[in-house]
Design a protein around this motif. Structure first.
Motif, PDB file in Angstrom:
ATOM      1  N   GLY A 187     -14.570  15.472 -40.011  1.00  0.00           N
ATOM      2  CA  GLY A 187     -13.497  14.561 -39.624  1.00  0.00           C
ATOM      3  C   GLY A 187     -13.533  13.255 -40.406  1.00  0.00           C
ATOM      4  O   GLY A 187     -14.380  13.052 -41.279  1.00  0.00           O
ATOM      5  N   CYS A 188     -12.590  12.400 -40.099  1.00  0.00           N
ATOM      6  CA  CYS A 188     -12.516  11.115 -40.791  1.00  0.00           C
ATOM      7  C   CYS A 188     -11.794  10.108 -39.913  1.00  0.00           C
ATOM      8  O   CYS A 188     -10.765  10.423 -39.312  1.00  0.00           O
ATOM      9  N   ASN A 189     -12.360   8.901 -39.836  1.00  0.00           N
ATOM     10  CA  ASN A 189     -11.731   7.846 -39.027  1.00  0.00           C
ATOM     11  C   ASN A 189     -10.969   6.847 -39.868  1.00  0.00           C
ATOM     12  O   ASN A 189     -10.578   5.794 -39.372  1.00  0.00           O
ATOM     13  N   ASN A 190     -10.807   7.137 -41.140  1.00  0.00           N
ATOM     14  CA  ASN A 190     -10.321   6.066 -42.024  1.00  0.00           C
ATOM     15  C   ASN A 190      -8.833   5.785 -42.036  1.00  0.00           C
ATOM     16  O   ASN A 190      -8.436   4.662 -42.275  1.00  0.00           O
ATOM     17  N   MET A 191      -8.031   6.774 -41.884  1.00  0.00           N
ATOM     18  CA  MET A 191      -6.588   6.538 -41.845  1.00  0.00           C
ATOM     19  C   MET A 191      -6.025   5.918 -43.122  1.00  0.00           C
ATOM     20  O   MET A 191      -5.250   4.944 -43.067  1.00  0.00           O
ATOM     21  N   CYS A 192      -6.435   6.435 -44.264  1.00  0.00           N
ATOM     22  CA  CYS A 192      -5.739   6.057 -45.496  1.00  0.00           C
ATOM     23  C   CYS A 192      -4.296   6.534 -45.298  1.00  0.00           C
ATOM     24  O   CYS A 192      -4.084   7.656 -44.825  1.00  0.00           O
ATOM     25  N   SER A 193      -3.333   5.681 -45.645  1.00  0.00           N
ATOM     26  CA  SER A 193      -1.963   5.957 -45.164  1.00  0.00           C
ATOM     27  C   SER A 193      -1.368   7.234 -45.749  1.00  0.00           C
ATOM     28  O   SER A 193      -0.479   7.831 -45.162  1.00  0.00           O
ATOM     29  N   PHE A 194      -1.845   7.667 -46.926  1.00  0.00           N
ATOM     30  CA  PHE A 194      -1.271   8.848 -47.578  1.00  0.00           C
ATOM     31  C   PHE A 194      -1.869  10.148 -47.079  1.00  0.00           C
ATOM     32  O   PHE A 194      -1.393  11.229 -47.408  1.00  0.00           O
ATOM     33  N   CYS A 195      -2.932  10.071 -46.282  1.00  0.00           N
ATOM     34  CA  CYS A 195      -3.813  11.230 -46.103  1.00  0.00           C
ATOM     35  C   CYS A 195      -3.621  11.959 -44.772  1.00  0.00           C
ATOM     36  O   CYS A 195      -3.599  11.359 -43.703  1.00  0.00           O
ATOM     37  N   VAL A 196      -3.559  13.266 -44.858  1.00  0.00           N
ATOM     38  CA  VAL A 196      -3.336  14.102 -43.687  1.00  0.00           C
ATOM     39  C   VAL A 196      -4.655  14.482 -42.989  1.00  0.00           C
ATOM     40  O   VAL A 196      -4.662  14.932 -41.845  1.00  0.00           O
ATOM     41  N   VAL A 197      -5.781  14.251 -43.692  1.00  0.00           N
ATOM     42  CA  VAL A 197      -7.078  14.738 -43.190  1.00  0.00           C
ATOM     43  C   VAL A 197      -7.432  14.235 -41.777  1.00  0.00           C
ATOM     44  O   VAL A 197      -7.879  15.028 -40.944  1.00  0.00           O
ATOM     45  N   PRO A 198      -7.225  12.945 -41.458  1.00  0.00           N
ATOM     46  CA  PRO A 198      -7.578  12.522 -40.096  1.00  0.00           C
ATOM     47  C   PRO A 198      -6.813  13.302 -39.023  1.00  0.00           C
ATOM     48  O   PRO A 198      -7.286  13.440 -37.896  1.00  0.00           O
ATOM     49  N   PHE A 199      -5.636  13.835 -39.393  1.00  0.00           N
ATOM     50  CA  PHE A 199      -4.839  14.600 -38.422  1.00  0.00           C
ATOM     51  C   PHE A 199      -5.271  16.054 -38.375  1.00  0.00           C
ATOM     52  O   PHE A 199      -5.183  16.698 -37.332  1.00  0.00           O
ATOM     53  N   GLY A 231     -19.247  15.336 -46.805  1.00  0.00           N
ATOM     54  CA  GLY A 231     -18.515  14.698 -45.708  1.00  0.00           C
ATOM     55  C   GLY A 231     -17.299  14.015 -46.298  1.00  0.00           C
ATOM     56  O   GLY A 231     -17.275  13.721 -47.496  1.00  0.00           O
ATOM     57  N   GLN A 232     -16.288  13.742 -45.479  1.00  0.00           N
ATOM     58  CA  GLN A 232     -15.103  13.043 -46.003  1.00  0.00           C
ATOM     59  C   GLN A 232     -15.471  11.632 -46.416  1.00  0.00           C
ATOM     60  O   GLN A 232     -14.866  11.042 -47.294  1.00  0.00           O
ATOM     61  N   ASN A 233     -16.475  11.076 -45.729  1.00  0.00           N
ATOM     62  CA  ASN A 233     -16.869   9.689 -45.989  1.00  0.00           C
ATOM     63  C   ASN A 233     -18.355   9.580 -45.654  1.00  0.00           C
ATOM     64  O   ASN A 233     -18.731   9.097 -44.589  1.00  0.00           O
ATOM     65  N   SER A 271     -18.027   9.397 -51.414  1.00  0.00           N
ATOM     66  CA  SER A 271     -18.342   8.026 -51.006  1.00  0.00           C
ATOM     67  C   SER A 271     -17.051   7.227 -50.865  1.00  0.00           C
ATOM     68  O   SER A 271     -16.099   7.453 -51.603  1.00  0.00           O
ATOM     69  N   HIS A 272     -17.052   6.307 -49.935  1.00  0.00           N
ATOM     70  CA  HIS A 272     -15.897   5.416 -49.782  1.00  0.00           C
ATOM     71  C   HIS A 272     -16.300   4.032 -50.291  1.00  0.00           C
ATOM     72  O   HIS A 272     -17.312   3.487 -49.857  1.00  0.00           O
ATOM     73  N   PRO A 273     -15.492   3.460 -51.188  1.00  0.00           N
ATOM     74  CA  PRO A 273     -15.867   2.172 -51.789  1.00  0.00           C
ATOM     75  C   PRO A 273     -16.126   1.071 -50.760  1.00  0.00           C
ATOM     76  O   PRO A 273     -16.934   0.177 -51.006  1.00  0.00           O
ATOM     77  N   ASN A 310      -3.823   1.469 -47.211  1.00  0.00           N
ATOM     78  CA  ASN A 310      -4.811   1.181 -46.154  1.00  0.00           C
ATOM     79  C   ASN A 310      -6.224   1.611 -46.559  1.00  0.00           C
ATOM     80  O   ASN A 310      -6.980   2.177 -45.765  1.00  0.00           O
ATOM     81  N   ARG A 311      -6.578   1.324 -47.799  1.00  0.00           N
ATOM     82  CA  ARG A 311      -7.918   1.701 -48.268  1.00  0.00           C
ATOM     83  C   ARG A 311      -8.973   0.683 -47.831  1.00  0.00           C
ATOM     84  O   ARG A 311     -10.176   0.904 -47.996  1.00  0.00           O
ATOM     85  N   THR A 312      -8.534  -0.472 -47.355  1.00  0.00           N
ATOM     86  CA  THR A 312      -9.417  -1.521 -46.800  1.00  0.00           C
ATOM     87  C   THR A 312     -10.399  -2.129 -47.820  1.00  0.00           C
ATOM     88  O   THR A 312     -11.409  -2.709 -47.435  1.00  0.00           O
TER      89      THR A 312
HETATM   90 FE1  SF4 Z   1     -10.408   9.971 -44.911  1.00  0.00          FE
HETATM   91 FE2  SF4 Z   1     -10.620  10.433 -47.540  1.00  0.00          FE
HETATM   92 FE3  SF4 Z   1      -8.306  10.950 -46.285  1.00  0.00          FE
HETATM   93 FE4  SF4 Z   1      -9.067   8.414 -46.633  1.00  0.00          FE
HETATM   94  S1  SF4 Z   1      -8.569   9.891 -48.275  1.00  0.00           S
HETATM   95  S2  SF4 Z   1      -8.271   9.311 -44.723  1.00  0.00           S
HETATM   96  S3  SF4 Z   1     -11.299   8.575 -46.470  1.00  0.00           S
HETATM   97  S4  SF4 Z   1     -10.271  11.975 -45.925  1.00  0.00           S
END
Ligand code: SF4
Ligand code: 5AD
Length: 486
Positions: A187-199, A231-233, A271-273, A310-312
């Motif tokens: 899973g992933c808690n990051n919520m990058c705005s383009f990304c479907v993975v958290p869903f 891992g996603q992050n 890795s997440h920057p 939303n890469r923070t």
């Molecule tokens: Fe998570 Fe990576 Fe998607 Fe960002 S790009 S929401 S870090 S899976």
């Protein structure tokens, strides 16, 4: 105990499509052993999940097959990250319908991110699909198969806050017996705005470090020489035992895996920057067998675009991280992901990405055109307003620049000597092996008497933008390295 199978999980293995299989043949096979075929798309995590799915099915008495036409259960482990990934799966399902025509009792299952995204809509849209199973529901597969055998089509897309499949020993699919993936979190808690993975993959959760170390130890005992922790992050890996005991962050996990044996290489991704810590970099520096390579997706070189994504982190933060990596880990390979043509991206913002690439000079990059994914924050809040042709033009600019950088970086390589893990036989010639350097550079060299899984010193002689070519120097160095490591 881990099992290794040299079968299944092949992409696009159509080699036996034309062969005639009568229903009778398939049925008699079924009575003895039911066979499953699994095909995986998308990220390494999906390939790793397929190995968990294989373990679940083998426990149920299934056998793996490389040929979907002879399978009783055809599974496709899907990816939703971009629209074209989903289109490929749809095309594939039409191929699988041929198998169903030959053998109407064959069961077809769609697993993974696309299953999670589309849920029961899949059963409406794709009439040949019998099972729809999300990434946290794989333990339920035998139940859904049993229902499908009774003619019932069903869906389980429940996401979990706990499931890590920690107790399931993956069955290695398509394994070279030398390198393996180990999933350390989901899973992933990051919520990058383009990304479907958290869903599609739900909330982030970390796997028990003891089970990770046990899996890596077992792999080493079986002759594997490299593990990649997935891992996603990975930097937000965090293990908090419920009943006291030690907490683990990612640096501590890395250290525990690195200490298993100096001959076991350790890699990780992604890795997440914003999260990669100096502690992780120091841990990498402290262990020879921790590979000096970091995949650090930048996505864009423009702070304004990064904000919309939303890469923070912003451009300066990212560049500082790169500078620190270079300071603490001289020569460390840095690779990245870049999205071009994100919502509202101007020419100036695109130029910022090009200049970021110029500054960092990535060893390798995965480059994509932005693909709007339904339900993501970007789809809700921004217009996908960069015309397709402009996205393509920008993409080809970054691809060309990356190619140029790899060519430049590789032109500095001839003469250098690397410690290389022999991983496989080169596709070009049986007389050559391929392996990777610690920095993740692919290198091809003459086989001589080197065995897969050996460490050798290779001196670079020639290069292309993607690959290095070298000669083994001092064959005895193999045992010297081995001695050094013991
Ligand atoms: Fe998570 Fe990576 Fe998607 Fe960002 S790009 S929401 S870090 S899976
Ligand atoms: N469009 C294009 N590329 C995407 N990625 C993630 N979502 C999208 C999207 N909607 C890319 C990012 C990520 C990689 C795995 O896929 O670059 O790091």
């Amino acid at each position: 105990m881990q099992e290794t199978l040299d079968i299944s999980s092949i992409m696009h293995d159509e080699s036996r499509q034309g062969e005639a299989f009568t229903i009778k043949q398939v049925k008699s096979e079924k009575e003895g052993n039911r066979q499953f075929y699994i095909e995986s798309y998308g990220c390494a995590m999906n390939f790793s999940d397929s190995e968990i799915i294989a373990a679940i099915l083998i426990k149920e008495g299934f056998k793996a097959t490389r040929h979907f036409m002879e399978a009783d259960l055809i599974l496709v482990n899907t990816c939703s990250i971009r629209e074209n990934a989903e289109q490929r799966v749809r095309q594939r399902l039409t191929e699988f319908s041929k198998a169903k025509k030959q053998n109407p009792s064959a069961i077809i299952g769609v697993l993974g991110c696309m299953a999670e995204r589309l849920k029961s809509k899949f059963l409406e849209e794709e009439k040949i699909v019998d099972i729809v199973l999300g990434p946290d529901a794989y333990r339920d597969l035998p139940v859904l198969v049993a229902r499908a055998e009774d003619g019932q089509r069903s869906v389980n897309v429940l996401l979990s806050r706990e499931e890590t499949y920690a107790d399931i020993n993956p069955v290695r699919l398509n394994s070279n017996g030398i390198t393996a993936f180990i999933s350390i979190m989901r899973g992933c808690n990051n919520m990058c705005s383009f990304c479907v993975v958290p869903f599609t993959r739900g909330r982030e959760r970390s796997r028990d470090p003891h089970s990770i170390v046990a899996e890596a130890t077992d792999l080493f005992a079986k002759g594997y020489r490299e593990v990649t922790l997935l891992g996603q992050n990975v930097d937000s890996y965090h293990w908090q035992p419920g009943w006291g005991g030690e907490t683990y962050n990612f640096a501590k996990l890395l250290e525990s895996v690195a200490k298993i044996n100096p001959l076991l290489r350790v890699r990780f991704s992604t890795s997440h920057p914003k999260d990669i810590t100096d502690e992780v970099l120091h841990t990498m520096a402290a262990h020879h067998n921790m590979c000096k390579h970091i995949h650090l997706p930048v996505q864009s070189g423009s702070s304004a675009v990064l904000k919309r994504m939303n890469r923070t982190y912003d451009r300066e933060w990212y560049l500082e991280r790169v500078e620190t990596i270079r300071k603490l880990l001289p020569g460390c390979g840095i690779t990245t992901d870049i999205i071009t043509g994100f919502c509202g991206e101007t020419d100036a913002e695109h130029s910022d990405t090009l200049s970021m690439m110029e500054t960092v000079k990535y060893n390798m990059a995965y480059m994509f055109s932005y693909s709007e994914r339904p339900g993501t924050p970007a789809a809700k809040n921004f217009k996908d307003d960069v015309p397709v042709a402009l996205k393509a033009k920008r993409l080809s600019e970054i691809v060309d620049l990356q190619h140029q950088h790899q060519q430049e970086l590789h032109s500095l390589e001839p003469g250098k000597v690397y410690e290389v893990l022999a991983e496989g036989i080169s596709k070009r010639s049986k007389e050559h092996l391929f392996g990777r350097t610690s920095e993740n550079k692919v290198i091809i060299f003459p086989r001589n008497e080197v065995q897969l899984g050996d460490y050798v010193y290779v001196q670079v002689k020639e290069f292309t933008s993607a690959t290095l070519f070298g000669e083994i120097i001092n064959l005895n160095s193999k045992s010297e390295i081995n001695r050094q490591h013991k």
